[in-house]
Design an enzyme around this catalytic site. Sequence first.
Site, mmCIF file in Angstrom:
data_model
loop_
_atom_site.group_PDB
_atom_site.id
_atom_site.type_symbol
_atom_site.label_atom_id
_atom_site.label_comp_id
_atom_site.label_asym_id
_atom_site.label_seq_id
_atom_site.Cartn_x
_atom_site.Cartn_y
_atom_site.Cartn_z
ATOM 1 N N GLU A 119 -0.128 -0.930 5.911
ATOM 2 C CA GLU A 119 0.923 -0.465 6.526
ATOM 3 C C GLU A 119 0.827 1.247 6.684
ATOM 4 O O GLU A 119 1.203 1.472 8.102
ATOM 5 C CB GLU A 119 2.319 -0.799 5.936
ATOM 6 N N GLU A 120 0.576 1.710 5.758
ATOM 7 C CA GLU A 120 0.576 3.257 5.795
ATOM 8 C C GLU A 120 -0.472 3.667 6.888
ATOM 9 O O GLU A 120 -0.458 4.996 7.022
ATOM 10 C CB GLU A 120 0.443 3.958 4.414
ATOM 11 N N ASP A 167 0.925 -1.241 -0.169
ATOM 12 C CA ASP A 167 -0.017 -0.063 -0.074
ATOM 13 C C ASP A 167 0.988 1.427 0.052
ATOM 14 O O ASP A 167 2.157 1.195 0.102
ATOM 15 C CB ASP A 167 -0.904 0.066 1.427
HETATM 16 C C1 LIG Z 1 9.351 3.701 7.737
HETATM 17 C C2 LIG Z 1 8.094 3.130 6.952
HETATM 18 N N1 LIG Z 1 8.728 3.298 5.375
HETATM 19 C C3 LIG Z 1 6.961 4.049 6.977
HETATM 20 O O1 LIG Z 1 6.944 5.032 6.256
HETATM 21 N N2 LIG Z 1 6.053 3.899 7.913
HETATM 22 C C4 LIG Z 1 5.078 4.800 8.237
HETATM 23 C C5 LIG Z 1 3.967 3.908 9.020
HETATM 24 C C6 LIG Z 1 3.153 4.461 9.859
HETATM 25 C C7 LIG Z 1 3.141 5.181 11.027
HETATM 26 N N3 LIG Z 1 2.000 5.302 11.464
HETATM 27 C C8 LIG Z 1 1.182 4.733 10.695
HETATM 28 N N4 LIG Z 1 1.704 4.358 9.701
HETATM 29 C C9 LIG Z 1 5.430 6.029 8.963
HETATM 30 O O2 LIG Z 1 6.465 6.047 9.688
HETATM 31 O O3 LIG Z 1 4.646 6.968 8.895
#
Ligand SMILES: C[C@H](N)C(=O)N[C@@H](Cc1c[nH]cn1)C(=O)O
Length: 481
Positions: free
Chosen positions: A184-185, A119
């Site tokens: 994940e995002e 995602d």
């Molecule tokens: C480090 C990774 N590539 C990333 O960008 N993760 C996001 C994940 C996240 C955090 N809170 C919700 N999703 C981030 O660090 O923002």
Amino acid sequence: QMTFPLVLSILLVTTTVRAFQYTDLAQYIDSHEEEYVEALRDWVAIESDSANVLKRPDLHRMMEATAQKLRQMGGAVELVDIGEQELPDGQTLALPKVVSAQFGNDTRKHTVCVYGHVDVQPAKKEDGWATDPYNLTDINGNLYGRGASDNKAPVLAWIHAVEAYQALNMELPVNVKFVIEGMEETGSNGLDVMIVAQRDTFFSDVDYIIISDCGWLSRRPALTYGTRGNCYFTAEVQGPKQDLHSGVYGGVVIEPMTDLIGILDSLISPSGTILVPGIREAVAPLSDEEWKMYQDIQFDVDSYKNKIGVDQLMYNNKVDVLAHLWRYPTVSIHGIEGVTAKFSIRQVPNMDPQVVKNQVTDYLHSVFAKRKSPNKLKVTMVIGAKPWLADTEHPLYEAGKAAVKRVFDTDPDLIREGGTIPIAKTFQDVTGKDIIMMPIGGFDDGLHSQNEKMSRYNYIEGTKLFVTFLDEVSKIKKTSV
Ligand SMILES: C[C@H](N)C(=O)N[C@@H](Cc1c[nH]cn1)C(=O)O
């Protein structure tokens, strides 16, 4: 007519599995560069934005495309249903299925599990992109597109690493599993439940978990041994029952937006001190050893400032900058929609998201109470992801260092990541397995930003790193049978 022994020897040649040969794998990877770029182009073209509910069909398509790719390679693939997501308006929406896959099940070998996500963050051309974010564009060897670095190219590089072994009829040095998610995002909703449910099945024979969802700090390859956590909040101030004309009502109404700005301003001082009581006290102290590690890292504060286009940072020296990026908490205010503000606290060991939730909620309510406003404040923590930290002396990290040395002829930087990989700590706590973060993204990839990119160099050399790392992992002494 072929004689029988000749036929037999041909059969033997074609079925004999070869042992690891770095030169052959590297050559194979180099000669497939254009194919790899095309695979990334196809994936970037899918707008798998997990934050936008309207894009959910694209996200489902992205998970299916990932599963299909792994199926074509002969993996044992499953699309695991992880249920539904409740939206703020009370409606529910199907979460994207998690792709799990397995290549090899030789009990004499180690088993690694590669975690990644497909995602992406939102992106629109009008946000200031120089190119269409969903049309991978090659400019001087940099491949621009949303999700190129975070995290589609690294996931593909892992898939291509396994494919290269298969294509060359080379034995996989370890069994390889994949867990690829699509949320994940937005905090990896549903994935923790799947990990708990499959702890004694899919994860039972996994020895090590590998995550390549981060970036190098400079041009030098790196291994990441820590990530910050993230407590993401919304704060809403409810007031009059409808929008009001500022000329007709302004001056007598106690305005929700003024209240909101007032409480947001109480979170952090202009010099970066978090004002929420209890937060700073929970932070693990910086040890001499850690301070020394930061001192040895090559990092130029001026180039960093140039890269992001600022004249001044909160701190001037390298150690302070790195420490405040990696191992101290921070507050970021992300925006205000209507009279709802979004802000986050990136947290670090030994902070706990549930404690942070209470600290922030109590504090904002006390600040709000002092305003004696008739309006109502509602604070919600929508994501509570924990920080993660690893031991850089662990054999898994030694294998990582050896792989970097073999491919890049240099020792890696040992770094931490200011961002969050929400599931890392869950993997560690639930499965009890060791984790390594092996980034291949560049320091200037622009994650979450306009003009995100992945360089061809990092993509291709990163794939070589992954094939080599699998071989290095196979050399780790197996402790249990
Ligand atoms: C480090 C990774 N590539 C990333 O960008 N993760 C996001 C994940 C996240 C955090 N809170 C919700 N999703 C981030 O660090 O923002």
